[in-house]
Scaffold this active site. Sequence first.
Site, short mmCIF file in Angstrom:
data_model
loop_
_atom_site.label_atom_id
_atom_site.label_comp_id
_atom_site.label_asym_id
_atom_site.label_seq_id
_atom_site.Cartn_x
_atom_site.Cartn_y
_atom_site.Cartn_z
N ASP A 1 0.84 -1.20 0.00
CA ASP A 1 0.00 0.00 0.00
C ASP A 1 0.88 1.25 0.00
O ASP A 1 0.38 2.38 -0.08
CB ASP A 1 -1.03 0.00 1.14
N SER A 2 2.20 1.06 0.02
CA SER A 2 3.14 2.17 -0.22
C SER A 2 2.84 2.82 -1.57
O SER A 2 3.29 3.94 -1.84
CB SER A 2 4.58 1.67 -0.19
N ASP B 1 -0.82 -6.38 -0.16
CA ASP B 1 -1.22 -5.72 1.08
C ASP B 1 -2.73 -5.56 1.19
O ASP B 1 -3.38 -5.15 0.22
CB ASP B 1 -0.65 -4.28 1.09
N LYS C 1 -1.04 -9.62 3.15
CA LYS C 1 -0.31 -9.07 4.31
C LYS C 1 -1.22 -8.10 5.06
O LYS C 1 -1.91 -7.28 4.44
CB LYS C 1 0.97 -8.35 3.85
N GLU D 1 -1.30 -5.52 8.69
CA GLU D 1 -0.53 -4.86 9.75
C GLU D 1 -1.22 -5.04 11.10
O GLU D 1 -2.42 -4.77 11.21
CB GLU D 1 -0.42 -3.36 9.45
N GLU E 1 9.25 -3.85 10.46
CA GLU E 1 9.67 -2.54 9.91
C GLU E 1 10.16 -1.60 11.01
O GLU E 1 9.48 -1.41 12.03
CB GLU E 1 8.46 -1.92 9.17
O1 KIV Z 1 3.48 -1.04 1.67
C1 KIV Z 1 4.63 -1.49 1.58
O2 KIV Z 1 5.34 -1.30 0.60
C2 KIV Z 1 5.16 -2.26 2.70
C3 KIV Z 1 6.63 -2.46 2.74
C4 KIV Z 1 7.28 -1.21 3.13
C5 KIV Z 1 7.01 -3.59 3.59
O3 KIV Z 1 4.42 -2.66 3.56
#
Ligand code: KIV
Length: 264
Positions: A45-46, A84, A112, A114, A181
């Site tokens: 989600d970056s 994500d 993934k 969080e 992280e």
């Molecule tokens: O969103 C993302 O790119 C991430 C990485 C920084 C691990 O969660």
Amino acid sequence: MKKITVSGLLKKKQAGEKITSLTAYDASFAKMFDEQGIDALLIGDSLGMVLQGESDTLPVTIEDIEYHTRSVRKGTERAFVLADMPFMSYATPEQTYANAAKLMAAGASMIKMEGGSWLCETIQGLNLRGVPVCGHLGLTPQSVHVFGGFKIQGREADKAEKLLAEAKALEAAGIQLLVLECVPSSLGKAVSEALSVPVIGIGAGNDTDGQILVMHDMFGISANYMPKFSKNYLAETGDMRKAVQQYIAEVQSGAFPSPEHSFE
Ligand code: KIV
């Protein structure tokens, strides 16, 4: 060419081989990273920050991740692909199942999320329904407003202990991978040693089982700022393919991250 699976990643940890990983958001970069031999690609989600120009990841939607997962999957032959779950897309188990189904159908092999032990029941439910899960602890960017900024986590002894306990709880619930992280290197080492599943670090020192970087940071082209834990491999090599090759080589040899790219 042997496809990388979740058991392949586990075998790497067991053999003491470092896992290499990058974010990817489209088919062309996914193909290029895949051809250089990257082990895993994350549709992170970056993308909210590096593609959409947002100041954090909160505005990213499940449809955004779904769209980019389809693109990355089409460009990837060998690497393991994980996607994500964006902010508030996994607030309840039922909502999580519906949204995880979208990402798996789009081509992810794992999702993934969080967070710590509050996710355990959801992780068990996802596993029972055929969805492998990667956890994410430490600086979890979706909680940036709870943390009061993008800050290193787990520096104090009680916080480090809590994080370690959360990691063990996630593993007991069924995660098969953990992203860790922005924590001190000593905590990155402790968590990696305590878990049987691979721990992929980003700003967590070089004793984790592997590393991940946001691709724009690794190329030094991010719109916002360059995190301390990242390294501009394009500046060093002058060529995108060589940059990826050097990143992979330095992760595999343990040269990256050096103390300069880690936290005490
Ligand atoms: O969103 C993302 O790119 C991430 C990485 C920084 C691990 O969660």
